[in-house]
Design an enzyme around this catalytic site. Sequence first.
Site, PDB file in Angstrom:
ATOM      1  N   LYS A  15      37.642  12.289  86.937  1.00 33.00           N
ATOM      2  CA  LYS A  15      38.817  12.433  86.177  1.00 33.00           C
ATOM      3  C   LYS A  15      39.374  14.602  86.865  1.00 33.00           C
ATOM      4  O   LYS A  15      40.524  14.272  86.572  1.00 33.00           O
ATOM      5  CB  LYS A  15      38.730  12.165  85.629  1.00 33.00           C
ATOM      6  CG  LYS A  15      37.734  13.003  83.938  1.00 33.00           C
ATOM      7  CD  LYS A  15      38.041  12.269  82.760  1.00 33.00           C
ATOM      8  CE  LYS A  15      37.071  13.263  82.384  1.00 33.00           C
ATOM      9  NZ  LYS A  15      36.764  14.589  81.599  1.00 33.00           N
ATOM     10  N   ARG A  90      39.574  14.151  72.122  1.00 33.72           N
ATOM     11  CA  ARG A  90      38.147  13.855  72.533  1.00 33.72           C
ATOM     12  C   ARG A  90      38.109  12.709  71.239  1.00 33.72           C
ATOM     13  O   ARG A  90      37.107  11.668  70.775  1.00 33.72           O
ATOM     14  CB  ARG A  90      36.856  14.513  72.709  1.00 33.72           C
ATOM     15  CG  ARG A  90      37.260  14.680  73.859  1.00 33.72           C
ATOM     16  CD  ARG A  90      35.426  14.916  73.788  1.00 33.72           C
ATOM     17  NE  ARG A  90      34.778  14.736  75.662  1.00 33.72           N
ATOM     18  CZ  ARG A  90      34.746  15.806  76.049  1.00 33.72           C
ATOM     19  NH1 ARG A  90      35.045  16.945  75.387  1.00 33.72           N
ATOM     20  NH2 ARG A  90      35.314  16.178  77.576  1.00 33.72           N
ATOM     21  N   ARG A 129      24.119  14.206  91.180  1.00 30.06           N
ATOM     22  CA  ARG A 129      25.179  15.199  90.457  1.00 30.06           C
ATOM     23  C   ARG A 129      23.632  16.101  90.230  1.00 30.06           C
ATOM     24  O   ARG A 129      23.377  16.657  89.440  1.00 30.06           O
ATOM     25  CB  ARG A 129      25.923  15.545  89.924  1.00 30.06           C
ATOM     26  CG  ARG A 129      27.335  16.335  89.512  1.00 30.06           C
ATOM     27  CD  ARG A 129      27.984  15.612  88.631  1.00 30.06           C
ATOM     28  NE  ARG A 129      28.660  15.560  87.578  1.00 30.06           N
ATOM     29  CZ  ARG A 129      29.713  14.954  87.059  1.00 30.06           C
ATOM     30  NH1 ARG A 129      30.664  14.890  87.224  1.00 30.06           N
ATOM     31  NH2 ARG A 129      29.568  14.786  84.827  1.00 30.06           N
ATOM     32  N   ARG A 158      19.202  17.845  88.763  1.00 29.15           N
ATOM     33  CA  ARG A 158      18.575  18.122  87.247  1.00 29.15           C
ATOM     34  C   ARG A 158      17.983  16.526  88.019  1.00 29.15           C
ATOM     35  O   ARG A 158      18.064  15.801  87.854  1.00 29.15           O
ATOM     36  CB  ARG A 158      19.087  17.870  86.515  1.00 29.15           C
ATOM     37  CG  ARG A 158      18.660  17.184  85.040  1.00 29.15           C
ATOM     38  CD  ARG A 158      19.300  17.632  83.963  1.00 29.15           C
ATOM     39  NE  ARG A 158      20.465  16.553  83.721  1.00 29.15           N
ATOM     40  CZ  ARG A 158      21.426  16.144  82.383  1.00 29.15           C
ATOM     41  NH1 ARG A 158      21.342  17.765  81.838  1.00 29.15           N
ATOM     42  NH2 ARG A 158      22.315  15.287  82.588  1.00 29.15           N
ATOM     43  N   ARG A 169      24.111   9.410  78.122  1.00 28.38           N
ATOM     44  CA  ARG A 169      25.096   9.729  77.607  1.00 28.38           C
ATOM     45  C   ARG A 169      26.421   8.990  77.973  1.00 28.38           C
ATOM     46  O   ARG A 169      27.243   8.949  77.839  1.00 28.38           O
ATOM     47  CB  ARG A 169      25.120  11.005  79.444  1.00 28.38           C
ATOM     48  CG  ARG A 169      24.768  12.320  78.981  1.00 28.38           C
ATOM     49  CD  ARG A 169      23.942  12.729  79.754  1.00 28.38           C
ATOM     50  NE  ARG A 169      25.228  13.106  81.039  1.00 28.38           N
ATOM     51  CZ  ARG A 169      24.866  13.860  82.649  1.00 28.38           C
ATOM     52  NH1 ARG A 169      23.213  13.332  82.390  1.00 28.38           N
ATOM     53  NH2 ARG A 169      25.857  14.239  82.651  1.00 28.38           N
TER      54      ARG A 169
END
Length: 219
Positions: A15, A90, A129, A158, A169
């Site tokens: 997004k 949010r 990522r 990571r 998450r």
Amino acid sequence: MGLNVIMMGPPGAGKGTQAGRYARERSLLKISTGDILREAVKDGNPIAIEARARMDRGELVDDATMIAIVRDRLLRPDAKQGFVLDGFPRTVAQAEALDQIMIERGNGPLVIIDVVVAEEELVRRLAIRRICSKCGAGADPGDTGDSCRMCGGELVQRVDDNVSVVRERLRVYSRSTRPVLDFYRNRPTFRVVNGAQSPERVARELDAMIDEAAAERSL
Ligand SMILES: [Zn+2]
């Protein structure tokens, strides 16, 4: 008549990339909460400095603070033509405050886009990522640079980003965002786009969807 867009979607859905592209192509102001905070910190805004410090410690910034900072940004002249919001609202309180800001500010409909991608695909994307070693921000998939666009820190892959961390998450995201989506879902300007397609395809569908939703001209 201006045009205002909220881009929603889980981490890894793309997004941020779509928000940036759309804003550039339509000459709208792209506003991500990270960017506004950084800007406000640079301007010496004490509220923003405190908020930034809290974010850096991994704490949440409270609604009142976030709303004050976003409100200030959305009421400035360069946001008059319209904006693309990424990372706000949010919470339902933030969404309600945004409605008030829209009344105050006027100029154009508010289109809400939800970029939807299945959990399995998100897990796959997030696991490969790169993230910032300093602030933890995720690098855009298309970003080939070595430094973080938020803080300049080094981008690293990571290694401990195992599947269960990613799933947790996503669960946190979905839990916290569902009330906001429910808040918007019945509006005539709410749209869902399938983010599992190629970025080009998502872009084409988004453009058509936003044009068509904006024609509804409703808050
Ligand atoms: Zn960073």
